[in-house]
Design a protein around this motif. Structure first.
Motif, PDB file in Angstrom:
ATOM      1  N   PHE A   1       0.847  -1.192   0.000  1.00 57.60           N
ATOM      2  CA  PHE A   1       0.000   0.000   0.000  1.00 57.60           C
ATOM      3  C   PHE A   1       0.888   1.249   0.000  1.00 57.60           C
ATOM      4  O   PHE A   1       1.910   1.288   0.668  1.00 57.60           O
ATOM      5  CB  PHE A   1      -0.906   0.022   1.227  1.00 57.60           C
ATOM      6  N   GLU A   2       0.472   2.254  -0.778  1.00 53.73           N
ATOM      7  CA  GLU A   2       1.201   3.525  -0.762  1.00 53.73           C
ATOM      8  C   GLU A   2       1.106   4.181   0.609  1.00 53.73           C
ATOM      9  O   GLU A   2       2.034   4.837   1.061  1.00 53.73           O
ATOM     10  CB  GLU A   2       0.646   4.468  -1.833  1.00 53.73           C
ATOM     11  N   LYS A   3      -0.038   3.979   1.262  1.00 53.82           N
ATOM     12  CA  LYS A   3      -0.239   4.498   2.609  1.00 53.82           C
ATOM     13  C   LYS A   3      -0.399   3.321   3.566  1.00 53.82           C
ATOM     14  O   LYS A   3      -1.468   2.704   3.630  1.00 53.82           O
ATOM     15  CB  LYS A   3      -1.482   5.390   2.659  1.00 53.82           C
ATOM     16  N   PRO A   4       0.661   2.951   4.302  1.00 53.60           N
ATOM     17  CA  PRO A   4       0.615   1.793   5.199  1.00 53.60           C
ATOM     18  C   PRO A   4      -0.529   1.826   6.202  1.00 53.60           C
ATOM     19  O   PRO A   4      -1.006   0.766   6.633  1.00 53.60           O
ATOM     20  CB  PRO A   4       1.978   1.862   5.922  1.00 53.60           C
ATOM     21  N   GLU A   5      -0.987   3.037   6.561  1.00 51.49           N
ATOM     22  CA  GLU A   5      -2.078   3.127   7.549  1.00 51.49           C
ATOM     23  C   GLU A   5      -3.390   2.554   7.017  1.00 51.49           C
ATOM     24  O   GLU A   5      -4.322   2.316   7.793  1.00 51.49           O
ATOM     25  CB  GLU A   5      -2.274   4.581   7.980  1.00 51.49           C
ATOM     26  N   GLN A   6      -3.468   2.354   5.687  1.00 48.76           N
ATOM     27  CA  GLN A   6      -4.685   1.775   5.108  1.00 48.76           C
ATOM     28  C   GLN A   6      -4.795   0.267   5.344  1.00 48.76           C
ATOM     29  O   GLN A   6      -5.878  -0.298   5.222  1.00 48.76           O
ATOM     30  CB  GLN A   6      -4.719   2.036   3.597  1.00 48.76           C
ATOM     31  N   ILE A   7      -3.669  -0.349   5.678  1.00 49.72           N
ATOM     32  CA  ILE A   7      -3.644  -1.814   5.774  1.00 49.72           C
ATOM     33  C   ILE A   7      -4.559  -2.325   6.873  1.00 49.72           C
ATOM     34  O   ILE A   7      -5.344  -3.261   6.668  1.00 49.72           O
ATOM     35  CB  ILE A   7      -2.201  -2.317   5.994  1.00 49.72           C
ATOM     36  N   ASP A   8      -4.469  -1.736   8.064  1.00 49.75           N
ATOM     37  CA  ASP A   8      -5.261  -2.244   9.193  1.00 49.75           C
ATOM     38  C   ASP A   8      -6.756  -2.173   8.911  1.00 49.75           C
ATOM     39  O   ASP A   8      -7.511  -3.079   9.273  1.00 49.75           O
ATOM     40  CB  ASP A   8      -4.925  -1.457  10.466  1.00 49.75           C
ATOM     41  N   GLY A   9      -7.183  -1.095   8.258  1.00 50.94           N
ATOM     42  CA  GLY A   9      -8.595  -0.978   7.912  1.00 50.94           C
ATOM     43  C   GLY A   9      -9.026  -2.052   6.932  1.00 50.94           C
ATOM     44  O   GLY A   9     -10.121  -2.613   7.046  1.00 50.94           O
TER      45      GLY A   9
ATOM     46  N   ALA B   1     -14.065  -9.384   8.375  1.00 45.87           N
ATOM     47  CA  ALA B   1     -15.527  -9.403   8.365  1.00 45.87           C
ATOM     48  C   ALA B   1     -16.067 -10.227   7.201  1.00 45.87           C
ATOM     49  O   ALA B   1     -17.210 -10.691   7.235  1.00 45.87           O
ATOM     50  CB  ALA B   1     -16.068  -7.979   8.289  1.00 45.87           C
ATOM     51  N   SER B   2     -15.227 -10.420   6.184  1.00 42.72           N
ATOM     52  CA  SER B   2     -15.631 -11.206   5.016  1.00 42.72           C
ATOM     53  C   SER B   2     -15.185 -12.659   5.118  1.00 42.72           C
ATOM     54  O   SER B   2     -15.385 -13.447   4.188  1.00 42.72           O
ATOM     55  CB  SER B   2     -15.029 -10.585   3.745  1.00 42.72           C
ATOM     56  N   GLY B   3     -14.548 -13.006   6.251  1.00 45.03           N
ATOM     57  CA  GLY B   3     -14.114 -14.384   6.457  1.00 45.03           C
ATOM     58  C   GLY B   3     -12.823 -14.739   5.739  1.00 45.03           C
ATOM     59  O   GLY B   3     -12.545 -15.915   5.498  1.00 45.03           O
ATOM     60  N   ILE B   4     -12.010 -13.735   5.396  1.00 48.04           N
ATOM     61  CA  ILE B   4     -10.757 -13.965   4.687  1.00 48.04           C
ATOM     62  C   ILE B   4      -9.589 -13.698   5.636  1.00 48.04           C
ATOM     63  O   ILE B   4      -9.541 -12.669   6.315  1.00 48.04           O
ATOM     64  CB  ILE B   4     -10.630 -13.042   3.458  1.00 48.04           C
ATOM     65  N   GLU B   5      -8.628 -14.642   5.670  1.00 50.36           N
ATOM     66  CA  GLU B   5      -7.464 -14.491   6.534  1.00 50.36           C
ATOM     67  C   GLU B   5      -6.504 -13.469   5.951  1.00 50.36           C
ATOM     68  O   GLU B   5      -6.095 -13.567   4.792  1.00 50.36           O
ATOM     69  CB  GLU B   5      -6.741 -15.840   6.682  1.00 50.36           C
ATOM     70  N   ALA B   6      -6.129 -12.478   6.739  1.00 51.92           N
ATOM     71  CA  ALA B   6      -5.197 -11.453   6.286  1.00 51.92           C
ATOM     72  C   ALA B   6      -4.482 -10.856   7.487  1.00 51.92           C
ATOM     73  O   ALA B   6      -5.002 -10.855   8.600  1.00 51.92           O
ATOM     74  CB  ALA B   6      -5.939 -10.350   5.530  1.00 51.92           C
ATOM     75  N   LYS B   7      -3.260 -10.384   7.253  1.00 52.66           N
ATOM     76  CA  LYS B   7      -2.506  -9.761   8.340  1.00 52.66           C
ATOM     77  C   LYS B   7      -1.529  -8.746   7.781  1.00 52.66           C
ATOM     78  O   LYS B   7      -1.131  -8.789   6.619  1.00 52.66           O
ATOM     79  CB  LYS B   7      -1.759 -10.822   9.150  1.00 52.66           C
ATOM     80  N   ASN B   8      -1.167  -7.820   8.654  1.00 52.12           N
ATOM     81  CA  ASN B   8      -0.203  -6.785   8.319  1.00 52.12           C
ATOM     82  C   ASN B   8       1.182  -7.317   8.657  1.00 52.12           C
ATOM     83  O   ASN B   8       1.515  -7.508   9.818  1.00 52.12           O
ATOM     84  CB  ASN B   8      -0.508  -5.512   9.112  1.00 52.12           C
ATOM     85  N   ALA B   9       1.992  -7.559   7.630  1.00 54.02           N
ATOM     86  CA  ALA B   9       3.339  -8.107   7.836  1.00 54.02           C
ATOM     87  C   ALA B   9       4.358  -7.188   7.184  1.00 54.02           C
ATOM     88  O   ALA B   9       4.463  -7.128   5.955  1.00 54.02           O
ATOM     89  CB  ALA B   9       3.433  -9.510   7.249  1.00 54.02           C
ATOM     90  N   ASN B  10       5.104  -6.465   8.013  1.00 51.10           N
ATOM     91  CA  ASN B  10       6.144  -5.564   7.511  1.00 51.10           C
ATOM     92  C   ASN B  10       5.604  -4.583   6.471  1.00 51.10           C
ATOM     93  O   ASN B  10       6.169  -4.433   5.378  1.00 51.10           O
ATOM     94  CB  ASN B  10       7.305  -6.376   6.916  1.00 51.10           C
ATOM     95  N   SER B  11       4.501  -3.940   6.823  1.00 49.70           N
ATOM     96  CA  SER B  11       3.869  -2.930   5.958  1.00 49.70           C
ATOM     97  C   SER B  11       3.357  -3.506   4.651  1.00 49.70           C
ATOM     98  O   SER B  11       3.197  -2.787   3.658  1.00 49.70           O
ATOM     99  CB  SER B  11       4.847  -1.777   5.665  1.00 49.70           C
ATOM    100  N   GLU B  12       3.115  -4.797   4.615  1.00 49.77           N
ATOM    101  CA  GLU B  12       2.482  -5.442   3.470  1.00 49.77           C
ATOM    102  C   GLU B  12       1.261  -6.213   3.952  1.00 49.77           C
ATOM    103  O   GLU B  12       1.257  -6.763   5.057  1.00 49.77           O
ATOM    104  CB  GLU B  12       3.436  -6.412   2.764  1.00 49.77           C
TER     105      GLU B  12
ATOM    106  N   LYS C   1      -6.260  -3.736  -6.695  1.00 53.78           N
ATOM    107  CA  LYS C   1      -5.180  -3.360  -7.603  1.00 53.78           C
ATOM    108  C   LYS C   1      -3.906  -4.129  -7.254  1.00 53.78           C
ATOM    109  O   LYS C   1      -3.183  -4.622  -8.134  1.00 53.78           O
ATOM    110  CB  LYS C   1      -4.915  -1.851  -7.506  1.00 53.78           C
ATOM    111  N   GLY C   2      -3.623  -4.230  -5.958  1.00 61.14           N
ATOM    112  CA  GLY C   2      -2.446  -4.973  -5.502  1.00 61.14           C
ATOM    113  C   GLY C   2      -2.582  -6.468  -5.731  1.00 61.14           C
ATOM    114  O   GLY C   2      -1.618  -7.142  -6.112  1.00 61.14           O
ATOM    115  N   VAL C   3      -3.782  -7.007  -5.497  1.00 64.97           N
ATOM    116  CA  VAL C   3      -4.023  -8.437  -5.714  1.00 64.97           C
ATOM    117  C   VAL C   3      -3.841  -8.782  -7.190  1.00 64.97           C
ATOM    118  O   VAL C   3      -3.227  -9.797  -7.542  1.00 64.97           O
ATOM    119  CB  VAL C   3      -5.439  -8.828  -5.244  1.00 64.97           C
ATOM    120  N   ASP C   4      -4.359  -7.944  -8.051  1.00 64.43           N
ATOM    121  CA  ASP C   4      -4.229  -8.143  -9.499  1.00 64.43           C
ATOM    122  C   ASP C   4      -2.752  -8.201  -9.893  1.00 64.43           C
ATOM    123  O   ASP C   4      -2.323  -9.091 -10.647  1.00 64.43           O
ATOM    124  CB  ASP C   4      -4.939  -7.004 -10.221  1.00 64.43           C
TER     125      ASP C   4
END
Length: 237
Positions: free
Chosen positions: A77-85, A92-103, A152-155
């Motif tokens: 993300f260009e803005k790392p603060e967007q990751i946590d949101g 909430a969508s049932g998908i596993e995700a985590k913030n790892a070293n600003s990624e 965009k990043g997933v693509d």
């Protein structure tokens, strides 16, 4: 300025004056709800454009092929603060995700993730932003902005992995679901066939109005003696 042909100049002046009068009317707030002519036309074309931009059911049908497709991607993300949101949205969508070293690291079912985003897009497209707010407890437009940035990043990540079909699905969700839903939010869709008369009238008016100004200039220039004539061809002896 010397007027050589008063009759022609008067024609041009009259056309120019009436042209200006119509232009003033176009910019007057007399087209309902305090709108001027340009805003009215823009609103109408936005509604007609939305009416022909509903591709979400088709994308959802195509997404069924990926119901059992697992992905593991990392998104920057260009803005790392967007990751946590975004992590909260995915949780909430049932998908596993985590913030790892600003990624943002995402592991889960591609079809399930796209289905959730398509559901949000469909609600937004139908101006039902309240459903999105209730789902995540966040501003509906902010939710769609987060989905857009993440997708965009997933693509990009899927393309790097050589998963072209999966990336194509994500790209379709972005262009045919998320972006139209966001851009047309709170715009009421209308069918072109229902506004065929008004559209035809606007097209005819546009052509006539353009010619109107052209003839005004032509007659005024003719009146002061400025004309265009074909040059005589010199004959060689």
């Amino acid at each position: 300025m010397i007027v050589k042909n008063k009759m022609e100049f008067a024609k041009g002046a009259f056309l120019a004056a009436t042209f200006a009068g119509v232009l003033a009317l176009i910019f007057s707030p007399v087209f309902g709800d305090g709108r001027n002519g340009l805003v009215y036309a823009d609103d109408m074309f936005n509604k007609l454009s939305k009416g022909s931009s509903y591709f979400i059911p088709k994308v959802a049908k195509n997404n069924e092929r990926f119901a059992n497709t697992a992905i593991a991607v990392s998104v920057k993300f260009e803005k790392p603060e967007q990751i946590d949101g975004t992590v909260k949205l995915l949780a909430a969508s049932g998908i596993e995700a985590k913030n790892a070293n600003s990624e943002l690291q995402i592991n889960g079912n591609l079809g399930a993730l796209m289905a959730k985003i398509l559901q949000d897009s469909d609600d937004m497209y139908k101006n039902n932003g309240a459903a999105v707010v209730a789902r995540y407890g966040a501003d509906e437009k902010k939710v769609m902005e987060s989905w857009h940035t993440m997708l965009k990043g997933v693509d990009k990540s899927l393309k790097k992995q050589g998963k072209i079909e999966e990336a194509k699905l994500v790209s379709d969700v972005i262009k045919k679901a998320v972006e139209p839903a966001y851009n047309y939010y709170k715009v009421d869709a209308q069918n072109v066939v229902d506004k065929a008369g008004i559209m035809t009238g606007l097209l005819v008016f546009y052509v006539a109005y353009t010619m109107w100004w052209g003839f005004a200039i032509f007659y005024m220039f003719d009146g002061i003696g400025l004309t265009m004539k074909k040059a005589k061809v010199k004959k060689e002896v």
